[in-house]
Enzyme design. Structure first.
Site, PDB file in Angstrom:
ATOM      1  N   LYS A 183      41.232  44.967  36.010  1.00 33.95           N
ATOM      2  CA  LYS A 183      42.157  44.948  37.152  1.00 33.95           C
ATOM      3  C   LYS A 183      42.565  43.519  37.509  1.00 33.95           C
ATOM      4  CE  LYS A 183      40.380  45.313  41.511  1.00 33.95           C
ATOM      5  NZ  LYS A 183      40.793  44.166  42.358  1.00 33.95           N
ATOM      6  N   ASN A 184      41.569  42.632  37.634  1.00 33.01           N
ATOM      7  CA  ASN A 184      41.856  41.293  38.150  1.00 33.01           C
ATOM      8  C   ASN A 184      42.512  40.376  37.118  1.00 33.01           C
ATOM      9  OD1 ASN A 184      40.982  42.146  40.572  1.00 33.01           O
ATOM     10  ND2 ASN A 184      39.005  41.087  40.504  1.00 33.01           N
ATOM     11  N   CYS A 200      40.015  40.778  55.655  1.00 35.32           N
ATOM     12  CA  CYS A 200      39.730  42.109  55.119  1.00 35.32           C
ATOM     13  C   CYS A 200      38.252  42.412  55.291  1.00 35.32           C
ATOM     14  CB  CYS A 200      40.178  42.232  53.676  1.00 35.32           C
ATOM     15  SG  CYS A 200      39.111  41.374  52.544  1.00 35.32           S
ATOM     16  N   ARG A 210      39.265  35.391  54.195  1.00 34.13           N
ATOM     17  CA  ARG A 210      40.077  35.212  52.994  1.00 34.13           C
ATOM     18  C   ARG A 210      41.427  34.519  53.225  1.00 34.13           C
ATOM     19  NH1 ARG A 210      39.660  40.427  49.268  1.00 34.13           N
ATOM     20  NH2 ARG A 210      40.007  38.898  47.646  1.00 34.13           N
ATOM     21  N   ASP A 230      31.462  40.203  42.907  1.00 34.40           N
ATOM     22  CA  ASP A 230      31.921  41.595  42.759  1.00 34.40           C
ATOM     23  C   ASP A 230      30.838  42.526  42.215  1.00 34.40           C
ATOM     24  OD1 ASP A 230      34.371  40.920  43.735  1.00 34.40           O
ATOM     25  OD2 ASP A 230      35.345  40.749  41.785  1.00 34.40           O
ATOM     26  N   ARG A 282      41.235  52.162  43.945  1.00 36.26           N
ATOM     27  CA  ARG A 282      41.961  50.903  43.752  1.00 36.26           C
ATOM     28  C   ARG A 282      41.481  50.180  42.498  1.00 36.26           C
ATOM     29  NH1 ARG A 282      40.881  47.062  48.009  1.00 36.26           N
ATOM     30  NH2 ARG A 282      41.839  45.868  46.355  1.00 36.26           N
TER      31      ARG A 282
HETATM   32  N1  EPU Z   1      39.470  30.538  49.836  1.00 42.13           N
HETATM   33  C1  EPU Z   1      39.912  29.638  50.776  1.00 42.13           C
HETATM   34  N2  EPU Z   1      41.233  29.285  50.773  1.00 42.13           N
HETATM   35  C2  EPU Z   1      42.122  29.787  49.871  1.00 42.13           C
HETATM   36  C3  EPU Z   1      41.675  30.694  48.915  1.00 42.13           C
HETATM   37  C4  EPU Z   1      40.330  31.049  48.911  1.00 42.13           C
HETATM   38  O1  EPU Z   1      39.146  29.173  51.609  1.00 42.13           O
HETATM   39  O2  EPU Z   1      43.299  29.421  49.941  1.00 42.13           O
HETATM   40  C5  EPU Z   1      38.051  30.940  49.805  1.00 42.13           C
HETATM   41  C6  EPU Z   1      37.846  32.431  50.108  1.00 42.13           C
HETATM   42  O3  EPU Z   1      37.868  32.706  51.482  1.00 42.13           O
HETATM   43  C7  EPU Z   1      36.509  32.706  49.460  1.00 42.13           C
HETATM   44  C8  EPU Z   1      36.535  31.768  48.238  1.00 42.13           C
HETATM   45  O4  EPU Z   1      37.561  30.828  48.498  1.00 42.13           O
HETATM   46  O5  EPU Z   1      35.476  32.331  50.316  1.00 42.13           O
HETATM   47  C9  EPU Z   1      36.793  32.434  46.915  1.00 42.13           C
HETATM   48  O6  EPU Z   1      37.876  33.340  47.033  1.00 42.13           O
HETATM   49  P1  EPU Z   1      38.964  33.539  45.887  1.00 42.13           P
HETATM   50  O7  EPU Z   1      40.248  32.928  46.343  1.00 42.13           O
HETATM   51  O8  EPU Z   1      38.409  33.106  44.589  1.00 42.13           O
HETATM   52  O9  EPU Z   1      39.128  35.103  45.904  1.00 42.13           O
HETATM   53  P2  EPU Z   1      40.455  35.875  45.515  1.00 42.13           P
HETATM   54  O10 EPU Z   1      41.209  35.112  44.531  1.00 42.13           O
HETATM   55  O11 EPU Z   1      41.142  36.319  46.770  1.00 42.13           O
HETATM   56  C10 EPU Z   1      39.479  37.190  43.475  1.00 42.13           C
HETATM   57  C11 EPU Z   1      39.305  38.629  43.106  1.00 42.13           C
HETATM   58  C12 EPU Z   1      38.214  39.243  43.964  1.00 42.13           C
HETATM   59  C13 EPU Z   1      36.915  38.458  43.722  1.00 42.13           C
HETATM   60  C14 EPU Z   1      37.139  36.970  44.035  1.00 42.13           C
HETATM   61  C15 EPU Z   1      35.941  36.105  43.728  1.00 42.13           C
HETATM   62  C16 EPU Z   1      41.515  39.230  42.327  1.00 42.13           C
HETATM   63  C17 EPU Z   1      42.768  40.011  42.525  1.00 42.13           C
HETATM   64  N3  EPU Z   1      40.580  39.325  43.285  1.00 42.13           N
HETATM   65  O12 EPU Z   1      39.848  37.190  44.857  1.00 42.13           O
HETATM   66  O13 EPU Z   1      38.046  40.582  43.537  1.00 42.13           O
HETATM   67  O14 EPU Z   1      35.900  38.955  44.556  1.00 42.13           O
HETATM   68  O15 EPU Z   1      38.260  36.488  43.265  1.00 42.13           O
HETATM   69  O16 EPU Z   1      35.581  36.229  42.398  1.00 42.13           O
HETATM   70  O17 EPU Z   1      41.356  38.568  41.304  1.00 42.13           O
HETATM   71  C18 EPU Z   1      37.531  42.862  43.757  1.00 42.13           C
HETATM   72  O18 EPU Z   1      38.016  43.043  42.631  1.00 42.13           O
HETATM   73  O19 EPU Z   1      36.884  43.756  44.382  1.00 42.13           O
HETATM   74  C19 EPU Z   1      37.710  41.582  44.425  1.00 42.13           C
HETATM   75  C20 EPU Z   1      37.533  41.410  45.738  1.00 42.13           C
END
Ligand code: EPU
Length: 420
Positions: free
Chosen positions: A22-23, A117, A122, A307, A399
Site C-alpha cells: 500500500k505505502n 488522526c 501528524r 506499523d 484501507r
Molecule cells: N513529521 C513531522 N513533520 C512532517 C512530517 C512528519 O513532524 O512534516 C513527524 C510525524 O508526526 C511522525 C514522524 O515525523 O512523528 C514520522 O512520520 P512520517 O511522516 O514518516 O509518516 P507518514 O509519512 O505520514 C508513513 C506511512 C505510515 C507509517 C509512517 C512511519 C504512508 C502512506 N504512510 O506515514 O503508514 O506509519 O510512514 O513509517 O506511507 C500505515 O500504513 O498504517 C501507516 C500509518
C-alpha cells in the site's frame, strides 16, 4: 458499518500470497502526475486506500484504467483540476502525496491540510518548508495548502529535521522535475521510498542514494511513461507472520521479500519461531509452542517499524513472560491496548511504553478498531481468544489489508464479515 466476527482458538496453518505494498503503491500513483505519458502500474493491491487515490486522480480529470488483475494504466494528460478536496484527504492522509508532483509538473496545487488522526498529530510542516525552499509560494488558508510556482522548481539542499516517509517522497517527486540538483539529507530509508525512486528512474529521473539517508536528484525537464511492479507489502507480511506466531501455527507466505523484514524476523525468532526464507517466500513454524514475550522499540527503517508495533503487542498478550514495547515515531499509538485489556490482557501504558505480561488466554469481547494497524492487532488478539470476538469499525482494516477474511480463512481462521 461492517464488523468482523471471529471465533478464536485455532492455530493458523497454510499458505497465502502477499499483495503489493500500500505505502509504495500510493506514492507511485501520485508520481503518474509527473508525466503526460501513460504509466502502467502492476501488482497494485486491492484496497480501499488505493480506490481513494484513484478517485482523487479521477476528480482532477484523470481516468485511470484498471484491469481485472489490478494492473492500472494512468495517463494524467487530461488533468483539468489541481485540487485535492477535504472529503478525500480526511479519509486518506496520503492524499498529501499529490502536492509535490502537481506543483512540479503543473505549477499549482490546492491540497486540503490533513488534520490529526488516531495515532498522533501528524503535521506536514516539513513537506511545506522543503517545497518552499525549492521556490514554491505556499500559503495555508481556509484549511488548504495553496501552492504555486512560476516556471520550474529550483533544486535545493534540503535537510529533513525528522525522518519522514511521505515528506521524503513528496520532495523526491518534486525534485525530479526541478531545475538543477536537489540533495535530501536525513531522508527516509524505507523500502517504499526506494520502490518509488525506482519507478521514477524508470520514468527517466536521475536519482542516486535512495535507501540511504542522503538522496541526490538531478532534475530533468520532462519524465516519460514506464511500467512498474509494486514491491510486496512488508507490513502485510509481518502481520500474518505474527498472527501465526501468536496462534502457535505454521505458515508460508509467497511473493514477499524477507530482505526488508530483518527487524521483524529477528523479533519473531526471539519469540521462539522457526523461520526459513527463500528469495520471495518466508515460512514460520511455532511447532505448536506458546511464543515468548519480546521487547522492542520502534524507529524509522531499518529499525523496528511502527506499523508492526500493535501486532507484536497482541502476540505479547498471550506469550510467556513479559515484554515492553516502546513507540518513538507517533505520540498516540496505543489505542489497541485498552481494547485488549477488555479481552483480559495484562498491559499498562507508561508514557510511550506499554508493559505487557502474557496471560494464558484472552477472552472474546466486542472491541473497536481505531486505526489500520490497531485493527490488525485486534484480529490477532481475537484469533487467540477463547470464544467469540466482534471487531467493529473494520473499514480501517479494508484501507490496508487485501481480502483479510478470505486470506485468514485460507489459513484456517474462523472469521466472517457481518455487513452493517
Ligand atoms: N513529521 C513531522 N513533520 C512532517 C512530517 C512528519 O513532524 O512534516 C513527524 C510525524 O508526526 C511522525 C514522524 O515525523 O512523528 C514520522 O512520520 P512520517 O511522516 O514518516 O509518516 P507518514 O509519512 O505520514 C508513513 C506511512 C505510515 C507509517 C509512517 C512511519 C504512508 C502512506 N504512510 O506515514 O503508514 O506509519 O510512514 O513509517 O506511507 C500505515 O500504513 O498504517 C501507516 C500509518
Amino acid at each position: 458499518m461492517d464488523k468482523l466476527v471471529i471465533d478464536g482458538g485455532i492455530s493458523l496453518n497454510g499458505e497465502i500470497r502477499i499483495a503489493g505494498a500500500k505505502n509504495s503503491a500510493l506514492p507511485i500513483l501520485a508520481a503518474t502526475l509527473l508525466t503526460d505519458d501513460t504509466v502502467t502500474i502492476r501488482n497494485l493491491p486491492h484496497l480501499y486506500d488505493i480506490t481513494t487515490m484513484l478517485e482523487l486522480l479521477g476528480c482532477m480529470g484523470v481516468e485511470p484504467v484498471v484491469d481485472e488483475k489490478m494492473n492500472v494504466e494512468v495517463n494524467t494528460s487530461t488533468i483539468r483540476d489541481f485540487n485535492a478536496p477535504y472529503d478525500l484527504v480526511k479519509t486518506m492522509r496520503a492524499s498529501i502525496l499529490v502536492l509535490g508532483p502537481l506543483l512540479a509538473h503543473h505549477g499549482k496545487a490546492d491540497v486540503a491540510l490533513p488534520g490529526g488522526c488516531a495515532i498522533g498529530s501528524r503535521p506536514v510542516n516539513l513537506h511545506i518548508t522543503a517545497l518552499e525552499k525549492m521556490g514554491a509560494d505556499i500559503r495555508v488558508e481556509d484549511g488548504y495548502i495553496k501552492a504555486k510556482m512560476e516556471g520550474r522548481l529550483k533544486g535545493a539542499h534540503i535537510f529533513m529535521d525528522v525522518s519522514t516517509v511521505t515528506g521524503t517522497e513528496n520532495v523526491l517527486m518534486a525534485a525530479t522535475l526541478a531545475d538543477g540538483q536537489t540533495i535530501i539529507e536525513n531522508a527516509a530509508r524505507e523500502p517504499e521510498v526506494v520502490d518509488l525512486a525506482e519507478c521514477l528512474i524508470a520514468m527517466g529521473a536521475e536519482i542516486r542514494g535512495h535507501g540511504t539517508d542522503t538522496i541526490i536528484v538531478e532534475g530533468k525537464e520532462k519524465l516519460h511513461g514506464c511500467s512498474h511492479a509494486v514491491m510486496p507489502d512488508r507490513i502485510e507480511t509481518g502481520t500474518y507472520l505474527i498472527a501465526a506466531a501468536a496462534t502457535r501455527g505454521r505458515i508460508k507466505l509467497k511473493d514477499t521479500r524477507p530482505d526488508i523484514l530483518e527487524a521483524v524476523l529477528s523479533k519473531l525468532e526471539e519469540a521462539g519461531a522457526d523461520i526459513r526464507v527463500g528469495e520471495d517466500w518466508i515460512e514460520l513454524d511455532m511447532h505448536g509452542k506458546r511464543p515468548r514475550a519480546v521487547s522492542l522499540r520502534t524507529a524509522p527503517y531499518p529499525a523496528f517499524p511502527t506499523d508492526m508495533q500493535a501486532q507484536f503487542t497482541a502476540m505479547n498478550a498471550v506469550a510467556s513472560g513479559s515484554g515492553s514495547i516502546t513507540e518513538t515515531v507517533f505520540e498516540n499509538r496505543f489505542m489497541h491496548v485498552h481494547e485488549m485489556i477488555r479481552m483480559g490482557a495484562s498491559m499498562e501504558v507508561q508514557g510511550n511504553t506499554v508493559l505487557v505480561t502474557g496471560v494464558p488466554e484472552l477472552k472474546g469481547a466486542p472491541v473497536m478498531a481505531t486505526d489500520l494497524r490497531a485493527s490488525a492487532s485486534l484480529i490477532i488478539a481475537a484469533l487467540v481468544a477463547k470464544n467469540q470476538t466482534v471487531v467493529d469499525r473494520i473499514y480501517h482494516i479494508d484501507r490496508g489489508y487485501e481480502c483479510i477474511e478470505e486470506k485468514m480463512q485460507l489459513l484456517g481462521a474462523r472469521i466472517r464479515r457481518l455487513p452493517g
